[in-house]
Design a protein around this motif. Structure first.
Motif, short mmCIF file in Angstrom:
data_model
loop_
_atom_site.label_atom_id
_atom_site.label_comp_id
_atom_site.label_asym_id
_atom_site.label_seq_id
_atom_site.Cartn_x
_atom_site.Cartn_y
_atom_site.Cartn_z
N LYS A 8 41.91 29.21 58.66
CA LYS A 8 41.50 30.14 57.62
C LYS A 8 42.53 30.03 56.51
O LYS A 8 42.69 30.90 55.69
CB LYS A 8 41.47 31.56 58.17
CG LYS A 8 40.32 31.72 59.15
CD LYS A 8 40.26 33.10 59.72
CE LYS A 8 39.07 33.20 60.66
NZ LYS A 8 39.11 34.44 61.41
N SER A 10 44.28 28.78 53.21
CA SER A 10 43.75 28.51 51.87
C SER A 10 43.90 27.04 51.55
O SER A 10 43.82 26.21 52.41
CB SER A 10 44.51 29.35 50.88
OG SER A 10 45.88 29.32 51.19
N PRO A 14 37.12 22.37 49.93
CA PRO A 14 36.00 23.31 50.07
C PRO A 14 34.97 22.77 51.05
O PRO A 14 34.66 21.58 51.05
CB PRO A 14 35.42 23.37 48.66
CG PRO A 14 36.53 22.95 47.79
CD PRO A 14 37.27 21.92 48.57
N GLU A 18 30.45 27.06 52.65
CA GLU A 18 31.08 28.24 52.07
C GLU A 18 30.29 28.69 50.86
O GLU A 18 29.66 27.88 50.19
CB GLU A 18 32.49 27.90 51.59
CG GLU A 18 33.51 27.91 52.67
CD GLU A 18 34.89 27.70 52.07
OE1 GLU A 18 35.71 28.59 52.22
OE2 GLU A 18 35.09 26.66 51.45
N ASP A 19 30.35 29.94 50.56
CA ASP A 19 29.63 30.38 49.39
C ASP A 19 30.39 29.93 48.15
O ASP A 19 31.57 29.59 48.19
CB ASP A 19 29.40 31.89 49.39
CG ASP A 19 30.65 32.65 49.72
OD1 ASP A 19 31.42 32.90 48.79
OD2 ASP A 19 30.82 32.95 50.91
N ASN A 22 33.94 31.23 47.11
CA ASN A 22 35.03 30.78 47.95
C ASN A 22 35.40 29.33 47.67
O ASN A 22 36.57 28.95 47.71
CB ASN A 22 34.66 30.94 49.42
CG ASN A 22 35.41 32.09 50.03
OD1 ASN A 22 36.63 32.15 49.94
ND2 ASN A 22 34.70 33.02 50.64
N ARG A 23 34.39 28.53 47.42
CA ARG A 23 34.67 27.13 47.14
C ARG A 23 35.42 27.01 45.82
O ARG A 23 36.30 26.17 45.67
CB ARG A 23 33.35 26.35 47.11
CG ARG A 23 32.67 26.37 48.47
CD ARG A 23 31.23 25.90 48.40
NE ARG A 23 31.14 24.48 48.12
CZ ARG A 23 30.06 23.90 47.60
NH1 ARG A 23 29.02 24.63 47.31
NH2 ARG A 23 30.05 22.62 47.40
N TYR A 25 37.50 29.17 44.68
CA TYR A 25 38.88 29.56 44.94
C TYR A 25 39.66 28.42 45.58
O TYR A 25 40.83 28.21 45.29
CB TYR A 25 38.92 30.79 45.86
CG TYR A 25 38.17 31.98 45.29
CD1 TYR A 25 38.14 32.20 43.91
CD2 TYR A 25 37.49 32.87 46.11
CE1 TYR A 25 37.46 33.28 43.38
CE2 TYR A 25 36.81 33.95 45.58
CZ TYR A 25 36.79 34.15 44.22
OH TYR A 25 36.12 35.22 43.69
N ARG A 26 39.02 27.72 46.45
CA ARG A 26 39.73 26.63 47.13
C ARG A 26 40.05 25.49 46.18
O ARG A 26 41.13 24.92 46.22
CB ARG A 26 38.88 26.11 48.27
CG ARG A 26 38.61 27.21 49.28
CD ARG A 26 38.62 26.67 50.67
NE ARG A 26 38.31 27.73 51.62
CZ ARG A 26 38.64 27.66 52.89
NH1 ARG A 26 39.28 26.62 53.34
NH2 ARG A 26 38.33 28.64 53.71
N ALA A 58 33.50 33.72 39.05
CA ALA A 58 34.16 33.74 40.35
C ALA A 58 35.65 34.02 40.18
O ALA A 58 36.22 34.84 40.89
CB ALA A 58 33.96 32.39 41.05
N SER A 62 38.75 36.65 41.55
CA SER A 62 39.70 35.94 42.41
C SER A 62 40.89 36.77 42.84
O SER A 62 41.53 36.47 43.84
CB SER A 62 40.19 34.67 41.71
OG SER A 62 40.92 35.00 40.54
N GLN A 65 41.09 38.01 46.42
CA GLN A 65 41.38 37.12 47.53
C GLN A 65 42.71 37.47 48.18
O GLN A 65 43.65 37.89 47.49
CB GLN A 65 41.44 35.66 47.05
CG GLN A 65 40.08 35.11 46.71
CD GLN A 65 39.14 35.19 47.90
OE1 GLN A 65 39.36 34.56 48.91
NE2 GLN A 65 38.10 36.00 47.77
#
Length: 124
Positions: A8, A10, A14, A18-19, A22-23, A25-26, A58, A62, A65
């Motif tokens: 999990k 970070s 991606p 994943e939604d 989240n992708r 953010y990665r 997104a 952020s 997160q």
DNA sequence: ATTCTGACAGCAA
DNA sequence: TTTGCTGCCAGAA
């Protein structure tokens, strides 16, 4: 489908399932220190090249997160700090970038071409 | 389910 | 080169 263990953590590539947020953010987390990328570049890397605006949306969330998302390293196509008003102070984004050695002039990254990091071609 | 919105990008002028 | 208009799509103001 097989999960890649119980990671999990970070900053990892991606995953397809994943939604979108989240992708985003990665990918953002993969941007190297002192480099920047664009909303569109992130969208293209995620296979949704027309969703640049959603990338910005997104990033707007952020801060929720649990890990640090370097959202200040994402600028628009021209290298402009169009998201600066979404940081506490309107000068925060510029300061964060300058802390990484970047130079900002008139809300734009100086030498944007050289500092630009495209996840589609530079991620290995 | 529908409608509205936005930290954009492509393109015309 | 820059500006303005328009299409885009994932969430929710």
């Amino acid at each position: 489908m097989k999960k890649t263990g119980s990671l999990k953590i970070s900053r990892q590539r991606p995953e397809e399932n994943e939604d979108f947020f989240n992708r985003v953010y990665r990918v953002t987390g993969m941007i190297p220190f002192g480099r920047v990328t664009s909303y569109g570049a992130i969208a293209r890397y995620l296979g949704s090249g027309q969703s640049a605006r959603t990338v910005g949306w997104a990033l707007n969330a952020s801060h929720c997160q649990p890990w640090f998302v370097p959202a200040h390293r994402v600028v628009n196509r021209k290298g402009q700090l169009t998201g600066k008003h979404h940081f506490g102070n309107s000068s925060t984004m510029q300061q964060l970038l300058e802390n990484e050695g970047l130079i900002v002039d008139d809300d734009r990254i100086v030498n944007f071409r050289e500092k630009f990091w495209d996840p589609s071609t530079e991620f290995k």
